[in-house]
Design an enzyme around this catalytic site. Structure first.
Site, short mmCIF file in Angstrom:
data_model
loop_
_atom_site.label_atom_id
_atom_site.label_comp_id
_atom_site.label_asym_id
_atom_site.label_seq_id
_atom_site.Cartn_x
_atom_site.Cartn_y
_atom_site.Cartn_z
NE ARG A 89 4.88 2.76 11.20
CZ ARG A 89 4.22 3.58 10.39
NH1 ARG A 89 4.31 3.44 9.09
NH2 ARG A 89 3.50 4.56 10.88
CG HIS A 134 -1.26 4.71 11.69
ND1 HIS A 134 -0.05 4.21 11.23
CD2 HIS A 134 -1.98 5.00 10.57
CE1 HIS A 134 -0.06 4.19 9.90
NE2 HIS A 134 -1.23 4.65 9.47
CD GLU A 179 1.36 8.78 5.49
OE1 GLU A 179 0.29 9.28 5.09
OE2 GLU A 179 1.90 7.82 4.91
CG ASN A 319 5.10 6.43 6.06
OD1 ASN A 319 5.98 5.77 6.59
ND2 ASN A 319 3.87 6.54 6.56
CE1 TYR A 321 2.55 3.00 0.21
CE2 TYR A 321 2.72 4.98 1.54
CZ TYR A 321 2.49 3.62 1.44
OH TYR A 321 2.21 2.88 2.56
CD GLU A 376 2.71 3.76 5.93
OE1 GLU A 376 2.11 4.08 4.88
OE2 GLU A 376 2.28 4.03 7.07
#
Ligand SMILES: *[C@@H]1O[C@H](CO)[C@@H](O)[C@H](O)[C@H]1NC(C)=O
Ligand SMILES: *[C@@H]1O[C@H](CO)[C@@H](O)[C@H](O)[C@H]1NC(C)=O
Ligand SMILES: *[C@@H]1O[C@H](CO)[C@@H](O)[C@H](O)[C@H]1NC(C)=O
Ligand SMILES: *[C@@H]1O[C@H](CO)[C@@H](O)[C@H](O)[C@H]1NC(C)=O
Ligand SMILES: *[C@@H]1O[C@H](CO)[C@@H](O)[C@H](O)[C@H]1NC(C)=O
Ligand SMILES: *[C@@H]1O[C@H](CO)[C@@H](O)[C@H](O)[C@H]1NC(C)=O
Ligand SMILES: *[C@@H]1O[C@H](CO)[C@@H](O)[C@H](O)[C@H]1NC(C)=O
Length: 467
Positions: A89, A134, A179, A319, A321, A376
């Site tokens: 990606r 992005h 995002e 995404n 985390y 992600e």
């Protein structure tokens, strides 16, 4: 400290049993143009907001060269090939293709660069996943109002169509915008990312309104003009964390639900169900009225807009985390703010990979996507090659992912680790996410594999996770 201790116990306590990884589950790696390309003023590229703001801030660091991937793309492909990934990606730099963001001038050198990259990947047997936006907005588009100007959708649509025309025959997975929560909350609302705006009460919502219309435009253009020829898929990259309530009281579990709606639902609801989450509509309208506004700070969609945005997904790109502990935190009317609209607060949790599985279940239950692609996930560390903490983190998260696939029967098609290599993490080179170290003081930007790189390569080759 607490986290490190937990990780150590996790490593010592694990039995190193083996778990098979389904053959059709894709594993990949991710990067983004501004964070890794460099060559900020070369080969006809225009200036982006990140170039301008970082230069003006005199931070002593910038993205001028970063990993120098604009020149070292062949070495990047070699590393990806050695790592044995299914997919890569990356993002296309809008000002490298259109220096001022509009079709007024098209930079052929920029177009050619991504043709070479995409062909190189395909020859290496690696599927390209292309992010259209992005964060490196052309300066001129920002001067026209950026995400506060509804006309942004027109410019973004023009740019997206050009990419589909050029790369459509070779790219099967497109990602429109990376995002939205980070863009509207952290860049336009909380002043944490370029353009460092502090429009936490109203601009934050205007941004989301414009952004969703731009995403939908790019989706519809593909759907109407290219889908029948190329049969690719288009999605929005939504970021979300998992939250556990601080207590078993109703107020805290309601607070958790509000946070999820205000972070994940804010963008997922319009795209997967039509319109904002009802709780956002009600709470923001209510507080806006008490604050003396003539109308809600959250723009209202017309039915036509709802219909245009609703259903603009071919897959759910996620995404994720972190995970947090959430508690109720209702505030009386003071300054208009997103945080008071949410009426909750949260602190980060210890290492909790089960939160990943819970988040996947939440998304699957609420939005019923056709499939989920993890675009992600990864761990930030310092600068060292013996990154066994990263391996422990990934082992736990991938194990949790396999639980979601095998036990919960969720259709997850791929896992994309952030990042292929250390990069410019939006203002700093100290936050290291890579499987490969980059020496940023070396003019050649030497790349050195970390322990985690060898570990990832091994699980991709053997298709066995050592748990
Ligand atoms: C490009 O930027 C670099 C600094 O990163 C500077 O040294 C160089 O002169 C610039 N090149 C041009 C053509 O402006
Ligand atoms: C909430 O209740 C569950 C089940 O009784 C328990 O396992 C959990 O520890 C409780 N959580 C908190 C934060 O008290
Ligand atoms: C969104 O589309 C779905 C599927 O067509 C439909 O059931 C739903 O009512 C739409 N949502 C809104 C708010 O119109
Ligand atoms: C607005 O919120 C207040 C306080 O929670 C509540 O009493 C009131 O009924 C709400 N008004 C509307 C129109 O939802
Ligand atoms: C909100 O206002 C009420 C009434 O003035 C007060 O009792 C309460 O402590 C206030 N709450 C907060 C969170 O400031
Ligand atoms: C948790 O919060 C602390 C303090 O704000 C911060 O330094 C740390 O980076 C956070 N950790 C994660 C994993 O987000
Ligand atoms: C990084 O590169 C510089 C310049 O070539 C060199 O002096 C330094 O030793 C390198 N650092 C590491 C850790 O390899």
């Amino acid at each position: 400290m607490g986290m490190k201790l937990y990780l150590l116990l996790f490593i010592l306590g694990s039995s190193h049993a083996a778990r098979n990884i389904p053959k059709d589950l894709w594993f990949g790696l991710a990067t983004a143009a501004f964070q890794s390309e460099g060559a900020w003023n070369e080969s006809g590229k225009g200036e982006s907001i990140w170039d301008r703001f970082i230069h003006n801030a005199n931070l002593r660091v910038n993205g001028d060269t970063t990993c120098d991937s604009y020149h070292k793309w062949q070495e990047d492909i070699e590393n990806l090939k050695k790592l044995n990934v299914n997919h890569y990606r990356f993002s296309i730099s809008w000002p490298r293709i259109l220096p001022d963001g509009t079709l007024k001038s098209i930079n052929q050198e920029g177009i050619d660069h991504y043709h070479k990259l995409i062909q190189g990947l395909i020859e290496a047997g690696i599927e390209p996943l292309v992010t259209i936006y992005h964060w490196d907005m052309p300066m001129h588009i920002y001067e026209l109002g950026g995400f506060l100007n509804p006309q942004f959708a027109d410019y973004f649509g023009d740019y997206a169509r050009l990419l589909y025309q050029e790369y459509g025959p070779y790219v099967r997975y497109w990602l429109t915008i990376n995002e939205p929560y980070s863009i509207c909350n952290r860049a336009y609302g909380a002043g944490q990312l370029v353009p460092w705006l502090n429009l936490i009460g109203d601009g934050i919502y205007q941004c989301s309104y414009v952004l969703l219309k731009a995403h939908a435009r790019a989706y519809r253009i593909y759907d109407e003009e290219f889908k029948s020829k190329y049969n690719g898929k288009v999605g929005l990259v939504i970021s979300a964390d998992w939250y556990e309530p601080a207590s078993n009281t109703t107020v805290d579990s309601d607070a958790r639900e509000r946070i999820l709606q205000f972070q994940l639902g804010w963008f997922a609801n319009p795209v997967f169900k039509g319109n904002w989450p009802q709780i956002m509509i009600d709470r923001i309208a209510n507080r806006s009225a008490q604050e003396g506004f003539a109308r809600s700070r959250l723009p209202q969609f017309t039915q036509e807009e709802i219909d245009y945005i609703n259903g603009t997904h071919d897959y759910f790109a996620l995404n994720t985390y972190d995970n947090y502990i959430a508690k109720n935190d209702e505030q009386n009317i003071t300054n208009p703010s997103y945080w008071f609209d949410v009426g909750a607060s949260w602190v980060n949790n210890t290492y909790y990979p089960e939160g990943f599985r819970k988040l996947l279940n939440f998304i699957n239950d609420r939005y019923q996507p056709e499939s989920i692609m993890i675009t992600e996930n990864g761990l930030i560390t310092g600068d060292y090659l013996e990154d066994d903490d990263r391996i422990a983190f990934l082992r736990g998260y991938i194990n949790s992912l396999l639980d979601a696939i095998e036990e919960d029967k969720i259709n997850i098609v791929g896992y994309t680790l952030w990042s292929l290599m250390d990069d410019f993490e939006w203002g700093s080179y100290n936050f290291r996410f890579g499987l490969i170290r980059v020496n940023f003081t070396d003019p050649n930007r030497a790349r050195t594999w970390k322990n985690s790189g060898y570990w990832y390569k091994n699980i991709l080759e053997t298709r066995i996770l050592d748990i």
